[in-house]
Design a protein around this motif. Sequence first.
Motif, PDB file in Angstrom:
ATOM      1  N   ALA A 559       0.839  -1.207   0.000  1.00 13.45           N
ATOM      2  CA  ALA A 559       0.000   0.000   0.000  1.00 13.45           C
ATOM      3  C   ALA A 559       0.869   1.250   0.000  1.00 13.45           C
ATOM      4  O   ALA A 559       1.872   1.331   0.719  1.00 13.45           O
ATOM      5  CB  ALA A 559      -0.917  -0.003   1.209  1.00 13.45           C
ATOM      6  N   GLN A 560       0.495   2.216  -0.839  1.00 14.08           N
ATOM      7  CA  GLN A 560       1.156   3.512  -0.792  1.00 14.08           C
ATOM      8  C   GLN A 560       0.734   4.261   0.470  1.00 14.08           C
ATOM      9  O   GLN A 560      -0.127   3.823   1.224  1.00 14.08           O
ATOM     10  CB  GLN A 560       0.832   4.315  -2.057  1.00 14.08           C
ATOM     11  CG  GLN A 560       1.411   3.710  -3.326  1.00 14.08           C
ATOM     12  CD  GLN A 560       1.247   4.619  -4.537  1.00 14.08           C
ATOM     13  OE1 GLN A 560       1.375   5.835  -4.442  1.00 14.08           O
ATOM     14  NE2 GLN A 560       0.970   4.022  -5.695  1.00 14.08           N
ATOM     15  N   GLU A 564      -1.868   9.061  -0.476  1.00 13.65           N
ATOM     16  CA  GLU A 564      -2.221   8.654  -1.838  1.00 13.65           C
ATOM     17  C   GLU A 564      -3.533   7.882  -1.900  1.00 13.65           C
ATOM     18  O   GLU A 564      -3.956   7.471  -2.976  1.00 13.65           O
ATOM     19  CB  GLU A 564      -1.096   7.803  -2.444  1.00 13.65           C
ATOM     20  CG  GLU A 564       0.277   8.454  -2.407  1.00 13.65           C
ATOM     21  CD  GLU A 564       0.274   9.869  -2.946  1.00 13.65           C
ATOM     22  OE1 GLU A 564      -0.458  10.148  -3.908  1.00 13.65           O
ATOM     23  OE2 GLU A 564       1.005  10.716  -2.385  1.00 13.65           O
ATOM     24  N   GLN A 565      -4.171   7.658  -0.772  1.00 13.26           N
ATOM     25  CA  GLN A 565      -5.430   6.909  -0.745  1.00 13.26           C
ATOM     26  C   GLN A 565      -6.610   7.881  -0.744  1.00 13.26           C
ATOM     27  O   GLN A 565      -6.543   8.940  -0.140  1.00 13.26           O
ATOM     28  CB  GLN A 565      -5.492   6.007   0.491  1.00 13.26           C
ATOM     29  CG  GLN A 565      -4.248   5.173   0.747  1.00 13.26           C
ATOM     30  CD  GLN A 565      -3.909   4.216  -0.380  1.00 13.26           C
ATOM     31  OE1 GLN A 565      -4.767   3.810  -1.165  1.00 13.26           O
ATOM     32  NE2 GLN A 565      -2.632   3.838  -0.481  1.00 13.26           N
ATOM     33  N   ILE A 570      -7.627   3.439  -4.545  1.00  9.69           N
ATOM     34  CA  ILE A 570      -6.752   2.669  -3.663  1.00  9.69           C
ATOM     35  C   ILE A 570      -5.442   2.494  -4.421  1.00  9.69           C
ATOM     36  O   ILE A 570      -5.440   2.011  -5.562  1.00  9.69           O
ATOM     37  CB  ILE A 570      -7.355   1.294  -3.325  1.00  9.69           C
ATOM     38  CG1 ILE A 570      -8.808   1.438  -2.875  1.00  9.69           C
ATOM     39  CG2 ILE A 570      -6.533   0.586  -2.257  1.00  9.69           C
ATOM     40  CD1 ILE A 570      -9.567   0.121  -2.825  1.00  9.69           C
ATOM     41  N   SER A 571      -4.329   2.881  -3.807  1.00 17.35           N
ATOM     42  CA  SER A 571      -3.057   2.913  -4.528  1.00 17.35           C
ATOM     43  C   SER A 571      -2.026   2.002  -3.871  1.00 17.35           C
ATOM     44  O   SER A 571      -1.873   1.993  -2.646  1.00 17.35           O
ATOM     45  CB  SER A 571      -2.511   4.342  -4.597  1.00 17.35           C
ATOM     46  OG  SER A 571      -3.359   5.147  -5.393  1.00 17.35           O
ATOM     47  N   CYS A 604       3.452   1.509 -10.202  1.00 16.88           N
ATOM     48  CA  CYS A 604       2.260   2.081  -9.575  1.00 16.88           C
ATOM     49  C   CYS A 604       1.004   1.329 -10.005  1.00 16.88           C
ATOM     50  O   CYS A 604       0.788   1.097 -11.200  1.00 16.88           O
ATOM     51  CB  CYS A 604       2.119   3.558  -9.933  1.00 16.88           C
ATOM     52  SG  CYS A 604       3.508   4.559  -9.361  1.00 16.88           S
ATOM     53  N   VAL A 605       0.185   0.970  -9.032  1.00 20.92           N
ATOM     54  CA  VAL A 605      -1.094   0.305  -9.303  1.00 20.92           C
ATOM     55  C   VAL A 605      -2.192   1.114  -8.623  1.00 20.92           C
ATOM     56  O   VAL A 605      -2.184   1.281  -7.401  1.00 20.92           O
ATOM     57  CB  VAL A 605      -1.113  -1.141  -8.774  1.00 20.92           C
ATOM     58  CG1 VAL A 605      -2.476  -1.783  -9.011  1.00 20.92           C
ATOM     59  CG2 VAL A 605      -0.011  -1.971  -9.430  1.00 20.92           C
ATOM     60  N   ASP A 606      -3.137   1.631  -9.416  1.00 17.06           N
ATOM     61  CA  ASP A 606      -4.279   2.380  -8.892  1.00 17.06           C
ATOM     62  C   ASP A 606      -5.550   1.599  -9.186  1.00 17.06           C
ATOM     63  O   ASP A 606      -5.767   1.141 -10.316  1.00 17.06           O
ATOM     64  CB  ASP A 606      -4.367   3.764  -9.538  1.00 17.06           C
ATOM     65  CG  ASP A 606      -3.192   4.647  -9.170  1.00 17.06           C
ATOM     66  OD1 ASP A 606      -2.925   4.798  -7.968  1.00 17.06           O
ATOM     67  OD2 ASP A 606      -2.536   5.179 -10.081  1.00 17.06           O
ATOM     68  N   VAL A 607      -6.393   1.459  -8.164  1.00 21.64           N
ATOM     69  CA  VAL A 607      -7.652   0.724  -8.291  1.00 21.64           C
ATOM     70  C   VAL A 607      -8.792   1.697  -8.046  1.00 21.64           C
ATOM     71  O   VAL A 607      -8.845   2.367  -7.001  1.00 21.64           O
ATOM     72  CB  VAL A 607      -7.704  -0.447  -7.298  1.00 21.64           C
ATOM     73  CG1 VAL A 607      -8.978  -1.262  -7.519  1.00 21.64           C
ATOM     74  CG2 VAL A 607      -6.471  -1.333  -7.446  1.00 21.64           C
TER      75      VAL A 607
END
Length: 695
Positions: A559-560, A564-565, A570-571, A604-607
Amino acid sequence: MFIMHIALQGCLRAHDVEYGLTADTGGHIRYLLELAQASARDPDIERIDIVTRAFDAEFTAGDYRSGCEYVNPKVRIIRLPTPDSAYRSKEELWDQLPAFSDRLVGYIDSLDRAPDLLHAHYADAAHVAAQVKNRRGIAFVFTAHSLGQPKRDYAAAAGQANAPANVALDRRIEVENQALRDASLVIASSRDEAELQYAQYPAYDPGRIRVIRPASDLQAFARSQPNARVHALMSRFLNEPDKPALLAIARPVTRKNLASLIRAYGESPALQERANLVILAGGRQSLDALEPEIADNLREMLALIDHYDLYGRIAYPKQHHGADVPSVYAWARERCGLFANVAFNEPFGLTLLEAAAAGLPVVATDSGGPNDIIEQCHNGVLVNPCSTDAIATAAIELLDDRERWLACQAGGRKATSVFDWARHVDYYHRLLHRLCDGGPERRRRAAAPADAMLVCDIDGTLVGCAQGVTHFNAWHAGQPRLRFGVATGRSFHSALLILEQAGIAWPDFLIACVGAEVYRLAADGVTYVCDTRWAARINQGWNRAAVTRVLDGVDELVAQSPLEQREHKISYLCEPGQDIAPRLRALLADNGLQAQVIHSNDRCVDVLPIRASKGAAVAYLAEATDTHHERVYVAGDSANDLDMLQMLPCAIVVANYRDGLAQAAGLGHAYLAGASHARGVIEGVTHFQARCHAS
């Protein structure tokens, strides 16, 4: 412009400020005085009044009753009396505010002209400013400096939620919430304050908050050298005065968490072997003569020194010369030491800037402004201020890694140019002018109704070439019928910070957090309005808690940071070289969940909600502004721009693209610019405009 600052707390005077004399005489006073003097250098600023409270104090020989004191020819301090002439701490000021408000209105009425704008510092001043606004119609700006809610949270965590002192704290929090509601603009010092701390207040409105990083006059620290007086001061305490020093400079108030620093040192034989601990906690004569909070904290610190038997390894002088503080940093630097600020929450951290300018790497709290400083300067490490193990480990690792220590020192030297007053007041004054005159540039553009829209990614697209930005601003000024917006993975405040730093004009709208949030510039030309209709649209079918539960179990994801959340984002970070997005989508589907999964920049993964994306947000804005899709130009450089480029017909890929973007499926219609960054954006828009005219 005539600016009137209102600041009621602490011992405020023009020269030789007695810092640390009271719990409220700290960095905010230095900030205010330096801000006023820096503002006065602008020819457009005609006059600055700093209005404070007159009082008598037995604990100082300083004059705090004089009605008027000049800082310089443009800036003066005005002291207004209240029924009680004694010094009051911030917790005890409230019953004096009605009389002070009356006095201030009377003072304003006596002037040959009213101030154009009020600037309130801390909640009590905001309460006064709101009264003046209601009675005389003068708008006000609010700077909190520090907030009550984080302090309330620490008290609750420590089991002190029902302590008598919290009655005053609850009142402060209520007034801070009212300030959020009533102020024309709220100035925060960091993203943490703007996006996490204020978010706990019912009146939170992110679009009316602007982050302006505090500045400081750091030249004395950049030039600092150790002197014999400082060496003698420290040598009185230390068996080995030439060992590296772990230095802290802070008022001994609970929030500064100096006791935890002593515990971290006392519980770590390895850190004691590696360094001395040096604490400058203001000046004192007798503990019994100090304010209760300061006296209590000093007694706890002295008891801890005795408990861990740290004599000969810790320096804690009763008095020091204020002029010697730069030399103290230099003394620690010459011993290859570190600076520590492990406050429970640090709204910004001027001492971190001082240490950085002096060439001293830092170990800093991960709560508050240090996030921004270390992100900008790369001059140290962040730690959990509640973990003594984390504090000691971070200090030992940095002391033992000479290459990293030197890199942090080099990064810190940038502080003098990044956090300077010229940059700060330029942004501050442009905001104030717009608030006062209603945004003339916006009115000029409104005279030519827009019929087209340009939406750009920021990092790597608009930003990355200073000359390109200059060309873009000149070109954009000649496009009055073109609405300008940005679409970014950054948060709203982070996006505005990077645009301001790059010198790019404020956009008409801002799509933040990879499409999870949409903001539109308000009629005042300064603040932004969060688009709640967009939030409601993408919230349909979104189960954030369930998505988090599933993805938190994926070992490859980390989790970042909390910054960043978001509610609709959700990053995470993942190891480079993986094509992880398809697997995550399948995992969510197996659990009956749908979401957008965007993997960009390799790590980087953003949901996001299934309905949210940059492209969907651009289409929504085009529909809302009745802009035909053939007149919507979108530009990007990386994979998190892909859906926006695929969805809109006038898509521009700048020459410096990443993630194999130009070769991605569904981009056969896109224009691949020959120029990079902002020049590539101009080239692409010009191409599509010419094609439109030809047809």
